[in-house]
Write a protein that holds these residues in place. Structure first.
Motif, PDB file in Angstrom:
ATOM      1  N   GLU A 109      73.914 -21.069   5.840  1.00 48.54           N
ATOM      2  CA  GLU A 109      74.589 -21.467   4.604  1.00 48.54           C
ATOM      3  C   GLU A 109      75.734 -20.515   4.276  1.00 48.54           C
ATOM      4  O   GLU A 109      76.818 -20.941   3.873  1.00 48.54           O
ATOM      5  CB  GLU A 109      73.591 -21.471   3.443  1.00 48.54           C
ATOM      6  CG  GLU A 109      72.568 -22.548   3.528  1.00 48.54           C
ATOM      7  CD  GLU A 109      73.060 -23.837   2.886  1.00 48.54           C
ATOM      8  OE1 GLU A 109      73.524 -23.791   1.747  1.00 48.54           O
ATOM      9  OE2 GLU A 109      72.982 -24.867   3.554  1.00 48.54           O
ATOM     10  N   PHE A 110      75.490 -19.203   4.461  1.00 44.96           N
ATOM     11  CA  PHE A 110      76.529 -18.227   4.152  1.00 44.96           C
ATOM     12  C   PHE A 110      77.767 -18.455   5.012  1.00 44.96           C
ATOM     13  O   PHE A 110      78.892 -18.296   4.541  1.00 44.96           O
ATOM     14  CB  PHE A 110      76.022 -16.810   4.380  1.00 44.96           C
ATOM     15  CG  PHE A 110      75.544 -16.141   3.140  1.00 44.96           C
ATOM     16  CD1 PHE A 110      76.267 -16.240   1.960  1.00 44.96           C
ATOM     17  CD2 PHE A 110      74.394 -15.391   3.137  1.00 44.96           C
ATOM     18  CE1 PHE A 110      75.827 -15.624   0.814  1.00 44.96           C
ATOM     19  CE2 PHE A 110      73.951 -14.775   1.994  1.00 44.96           C
ATOM     20  CZ  PHE A 110      74.666 -14.897   0.834  1.00 44.96           C
ATOM     21  N   ARG A 122      78.708 -23.335   4.269  1.00 49.56           N
ATOM     22  CA  ARG A 122      79.039 -23.912   2.971  1.00 49.56           C
ATOM     23  C   ARG A 122      79.580 -22.861   2.013  1.00 49.56           C
ATOM     24  O   ARG A 122      80.483 -23.133   1.229  1.00 49.56           O
ATOM     25  CB  ARG A 122      77.781 -24.556   2.398  1.00 49.56           C
ATOM     26  CG  ARG A 122      78.043 -25.299   1.116  1.00 49.56           C
ATOM     27  CD  ARG A 122      76.794 -26.043   0.682  1.00 49.56           C
ATOM     28  NE  ARG A 122      76.962 -26.556  -0.670  1.00 49.56           N
ATOM     29  CZ  ARG A 122      75.941 -26.955  -1.416  1.00 49.56           C
ATOM     30  NH1 ARG A 122      74.719 -26.886  -0.939  1.00 49.56           N
ATOM     31  NH2 ARG A 122      76.154 -27.411  -2.614  1.00 49.56           N
ATOM     32  N   TRP A 123      79.043 -21.661   2.060  1.00 53.36           N
ATOM     33  CA  TRP A 123      79.422 -20.620   1.096  1.00 53.36           C
ATOM     34  C   TRP A 123      80.292 -19.551   1.745  1.00 53.36           C
ATOM     35  O   TRP A 123      80.216 -18.384   1.378  1.00 53.36           O
ATOM     36  CB  TRP A 123      78.178 -19.965   0.501  1.00 53.36           C
ATOM     37  CG  TRP A 123      77.240 -20.931  -0.094  1.00 53.36           C
ATOM     38  CD1 TRP A 123      76.067 -21.372   0.423  1.00 53.36           C
ATOM     39  CD2 TRP A 123      77.395 -21.627  -1.338  1.00 53.36           C
ATOM     40  NE1 TRP A 123      75.471 -22.286  -0.400  1.00 53.36           N
ATOM     41  CE2 TRP A 123      76.269 -22.454  -1.490  1.00 53.36           C
ATOM     42  CE3 TRP A 123      78.375 -21.627  -2.330  1.00 53.36           C
ATOM     43  CZ2 TRP A 123      76.102 -23.278  -2.595  1.00 53.36           C
ATOM     44  CZ3 TRP A 123      78.197 -22.440  -3.422  1.00 53.36           C
ATOM     45  CH2 TRP A 123      77.075 -23.250  -3.543  1.00 53.36           C
TER      46      TRP A 123
END
Lengths: 214, 103
Positions: free
Chosen positions: A174-175, A178-179
């Motif tokens: 996710e890091f 998306r982030w």
């Protein structure tokens, strides 16, 4: 050591009050919030959770009420450790380790250094006076019931069977997908913080003033 | 007794938040005020992770909580640097003394 004994008694009394408060809450409010069919005898994990929650809240109460800043720091240690353990109950393994590393290894040590560099050790017993407990108590009484009623009585759309799975790989994905932008911005923020803290905390030496002799 | 539910964790988070609020608003020691801020952020983090585990089911809450932890560490570093500067100027960190800008 009458003062120490009375303080110990006060601490025990507060812990008992908090435990009784939680007990009343779990007996009176929770049966209304939870359907009757889901009740069961307590498991060992539940009891461990109650012990950890009591330690966390007692530590937070120590931060809020102790008159000695070092005891406040120890209370903060208990609260942060308890929060880390609560993360384990929520299957947040990576977050629990990050809590240990960043909060207890970093922030708490920083706070202890600040305490020792600023408080005169002789006055440490009166180093953490409060503006008065009445206002704090009023604030507590004003804030807590609202939050507790919201927590207990709102029908949250709860997932029926939450899974306990390792999260580290998913957090890494996710890091980096998306982030990604917030992740990079945070690194810039940390760099700016590092430089800013050094700039703020250093002793200023003006060129036109003579240096102070120690 | 019931098994652990979302409400248990929300109660712990709410108590942490309320006690942190009391700490921030009643301490005279600036370091004590910063400890209260840490308590408030931890209460919020417990709520984030609890909702993630029981309601959402992904790792978004964990990511958000990690950002909160990073920013809390940054805030503690800058805040304590400011406290050290106040101590150098006023020889105390009582929050009532540093009122030069209060006009």
């Amino acid at each position: 050591m009458k003062g120490t004994a009375s303080k110990l008694g006060l601490t025990v009394l507060l812990a008992v009050l908090v435990a009784a408060f939680l007990g009343i809450l779990s007996v009176k409010v929770l049966p209304e919030a939870i359907p009757a069919g889901t009740r069961a005898p307590p498991r060992l994990g539940d009891l461990v959770f109650y012990a950890i929650a009591a330690m966390t809240v007692a530590g937070a109460a120590g931060v809020a009420l102790s008159r000695n800043i070092l005891r406040s720091a120890i209370g903060l240690l208990m609260a942060l450790l308890g929060v880390g353990a609560i993360y384990v109950f929520l299957s947040a393994d990576f977050l629990a380790v990050a809590q240990l590393l960043v909060y207890i290894g970093g922030v708490l040590v920083l706070i202890l250094f600040a305490v020792m560099l600023t408080a005169r050790i002789g006055d440490v017993n009166v180093s953490n006076q409060s503006f008065g407990l009445a206002g704090g108590l009023a604030l507590f009484v004003a804030v807590t019931p609202v939050l507790l009623v919201v927590a207990a009585l709102v029908p949250w759309p709860v997932h029926p069977d939450p899974s306990m799975a390792a999260t580290t790989a998913r957090i890494g994905n996710e890091f980096l997908s998306r982030w990604l932008l917030p992740f990079e911005v945070v690194s810039v923020v940390l760099l700016a913080t590092l430089i800013g803290a050094v700039v703020i905390a250093r002793k200023e030496l003006k060129p036109d003033e003579p240096r102070e002799s120690p | 007794m019931t098994h652990l539910t979302l409400t248990h964790f929300l109660v712990v988070g709410a108590l942490l938040f309320a006690l942190g609020l009391v700490t921030v608003s009643t301490r005279r020691n600036a370091v004590g005020v910063l400890m209260g801020v840490e308590l408030i952020l931890n209460g919020a983090n417990v709520n984030l992770v609890a909702f993630d585990h029981y309601v959402v089911g992904g790792v978004s809450g964990h990511v958000f909580a990690l950002f909160v932890i990073v920013l809390a560490a940054a805030e503690a570093a800058v805040g304590l640097a400011i406290v050290m500067t106040i101590f150098q100027s006023f020889r105390t960190i009582d929050v009532r003394i540093a009122d030069t800008m209060r006009e």
